[in-house]
Design an enzyme around this catalytic site. Structure first.
Site, mmCIF file in Angstrom:
data_model
loop_
_atom_site.group_PDB
_atom_site.id
_atom_site.type_symbol
_atom_site.label_atom_id
_atom_site.label_comp_id
_atom_site.label_asym_id
_atom_site.label_seq_id
_atom_site.Cartn_x
_atom_site.Cartn_y
_atom_site.Cartn_z
ATOM 1 N N SER A 285 0.742 -1.009 0.064
ATOM 2 C CA SER A 285 0.050 0.003 0.045
ATOM 3 C C SER A 285 0.909 1.092 0.022
ATOM 4 O O SER A 285 2.289 1.085 0.084
ATOM 5 C CB SER A 285 -0.774 -0.221 1.123
ATOM 6 O OG SER A 285 -0.309 0.103 2.338
ATOM 7 N N LYS A 286 0.147 2.491 0.013
ATOM 8 C CA LYS A 286 0.883 3.544 -0.110
ATOM 9 C C LYS A 286 1.933 3.920 1.016
ATOM 10 O O LYS A 286 3.010 4.289 0.858
ATOM 11 C CB LYS A 286 0.008 4.827 -0.001
ATOM 12 C CG LYS A 286 -0.970 5.065 -0.976
ATOM 13 C CD LYS A 286 -1.531 6.496 -0.869
ATOM 14 C CE LYS A 286 -2.793 6.599 -1.507
ATOM 15 N NZ LYS A 286 -4.137 6.035 -0.898
#
Ligand code: GLU
Length: 510
Positions: free
Chosen positions: A259-260
């Site tokens: 994820s980010k």
């Protein structure tokens, strides 16, 4: 209908939902499908799954097409290129889904379900409270079709559910995961068309895969729990099953879904960072697969010839940014000079280092500078920082390491000697520098690091960087050229540094 009755070719598809930017997990799915198609002389289909009207956006579709093309993938059938089995956008296929839902209703394999959200929710909670799995009770299963149609005509709303056996197992053999089985008791009659009239994902995907003659469904493992429902649909239509291959999820180094938080995850971000598409494809191919002979730097053509779906690993694929950037460095090295410059220019322009119009001499110089400064660069976006070695000379802002280097007695001796020896010069080049350094060495007895490090700091205002035999010719030439931010010559640098340190050449009044 038999699978592939139109052709003997392998037919695969990538079926993204245009609800956001395409990230590495999806791009890997697209790549594996494409590699298989290209290797086997098969057909690669792009299908846009845009039935979620609220979240799907045309600009996401445009972006994902742009990203896939940038990666170097192409498709034989798709919304923008057409094909025999179109349309290739699900929102344009609603009539096809309805027609197929009607077939199942007529055959008694599906039924209208009038249960409201609240009723279903209540049923779910009751089941959970009793420790049962929350599957649909089948309350509307036995409403006769005629009666259901009357209720619909009188304005009631209904979804359509597939009638599935209450007990038993659904088994399939997954090319990556091996034998997989699901207990039907845990499934319950799935909705195939919502009360809004929109098809459920599991329904549209099966209709499309079958009508588009897809032979291999290669997709993320997050869809594996959908597969039994899809298989039941194939069975209801008496359609042959495709081969399924579910690819493991892409995780960060900490074993949580990428994820980010871990860094860049969308193809668009990597592109903007200046990662080459060939490096990204090379790395994506290694997410769950590795070539038999362990060669790591592979072009797209090599990937096509080496790829082997049966070697795809079921273990989670850990995304290793260092490895990606290492591969990027290797692919950058393989680029011709002109390509390196072309890819570097947007970053240099953005940083204000070069203007829109570049003269031929400037272009020649930039090409050489890019060649030298790209050494060891992970991605093109790091280049402006590297170029600051040349464009920014600020002896007032030395870092600690540089300060330590010049603040010794021997360093002062060396610097003073260079200032003296250059004070009357108006021309400078690397040969002059080499000759003067030789003289300083002889006269002071200072040599090696003690000699070269202070000189480097004086010329670059930094403790490290390019070798001086490369750096000096570059700034001497660069100082004669036109750039928005002029480059200081060696002599200008030596004089500026000297005045800051208060070193005055002998013979000059203090
Ligand atoms: N539209 C689905 C997704 O983006 C595709 C799933 C599939 O490949 O069957 O996840």
């Amino acid at each position: 209908m038999t699978r592939n009755d139109k052709t003997d070719k392998i037919r695969v598809r990538f079926a993204p939902s245009p609800t956001g930017f395409i990230h590495v997990g999806n791009a890997r799915t697209a790549l594996f499908n494409w590699l298989l198609a290209r290797q086997k002389g098969g057909v690669f289909v792009l299908r846009i799954e845009d039935t979620d009207l609220e979240r799907s956006k045309p600009e996401y579709e445009r972006n994902l097409i742009e990203d896939l093309r940038w990666l170097g993938l192409d498709w034989d059938e798709g919304p923008d290129v057409g094909g025999e089995f179109g349309p290739y956008r699900q929102s344009e296929r609603l009539a096809i889904y309805h027609q197929h839902a009607q077939k199942l209703l007529e055959a008694g394999q599906a039924y209208y379900c009038f249960c409201s959200q609240e009723e279903l929710e209540r049923e779910r909670e009751e089941a959970l409270a009793k420790g049962r799995s929350p599957v649909y009770s089948g309350r509307c299963r036995n409403i006769p079709l005629e009666e259901a149609r009357r209720r619909l005509n009188s304005g009631q709303q209904a979804a359509i559910r597939l009638k599935i056996p209450e007990e038993g197992l659904v088994r399939f053999s997954d090319l990556v995961r091996g034998e997989v089985e699901f207990d039907l008791k845990l499934i319950g009659d799935p909705i195939i068309v919502r009360s809004t009239g929109m098809p459920a994902y599991n329904f549209s995907v099966v209709i499309d895969d079958a009508l588009m003659h897809i032979t291999h469904v290669i997709r993320g493992e997050d869809h594996i729990s959908n597969t039994p429902r899809q298989i039941l649909l194939y069975q209801a239509f008496d359609w042959p099953l495709p081969v399924f291959a579910h690819l493991s999820m892409v995780m960060g180094q900490d074993n949580t879904r990428l994820s980010k938080r871990h860094g860049a995850t969308s193809i668009d971000q990597f592109r903007r960072e200046g990662v080459l598409p060939q490096a990204l494809c090379n790395y994506l191919a290694f997410l769950g697969w590795s070539p038999p002979e362990g060669k790591e730097v592979l072009t797209l053509e090599e990937l096509v010839s080496l790829f082997d779906l049966s070697r795809v690993n079921r273990a989670a694929a850990i995304f290793d940014y260092d490895k990606l950037y290492w591969l990027n460095r290797q692919h950058i090295k393989l680029l011709p000079r002109s390509k390196k410059l072309e890819l570097a220019l947007p970053y240099l322009r953005e940083a204000g280092l070069v203007g829109d119009n570049i003269g031929p001499a400037e272009e020649q110089w930039l090409s050489q500078a890019v060649e030298l400064l790209l050494e060891g660069v992970d991605k093109f976006s790091e280049l402006p920082q590297k170029f600051s070695l040349i464009f920014d000379f600020n002896p007032e802002a030395l870092d600690e390491e540089a300060k330590v280097i010049i603040n010794t007695e021997s360093a002062r001796k060396v610097l003073k000697a260079l200032v003296e020896k250059t004070s009357a010069l108006s021309d400078f080049n690397y040969e002059v520098f080499a000759r003067l350094t030789g003289e300083i060495k002889k006269e002071t007895g200072i040599k090696g690091r003690d000699l070269y490090h202070p000189l480097r700091v004086m010329l670059t205002a930094r403790a490290s960087g390019l070798e001086l035999d490369k750096f000096i010719p570059l700034i001497e030439e660069g100082a004669r050229l036109k750039f928005p931010r002029p480059i200081k010559s060696s002599l200008e640098r030596i004089r500026e540094f000297a005045s800051l340190l208060g070193i005055e050449p002998a013979g000059k009044p203090a």
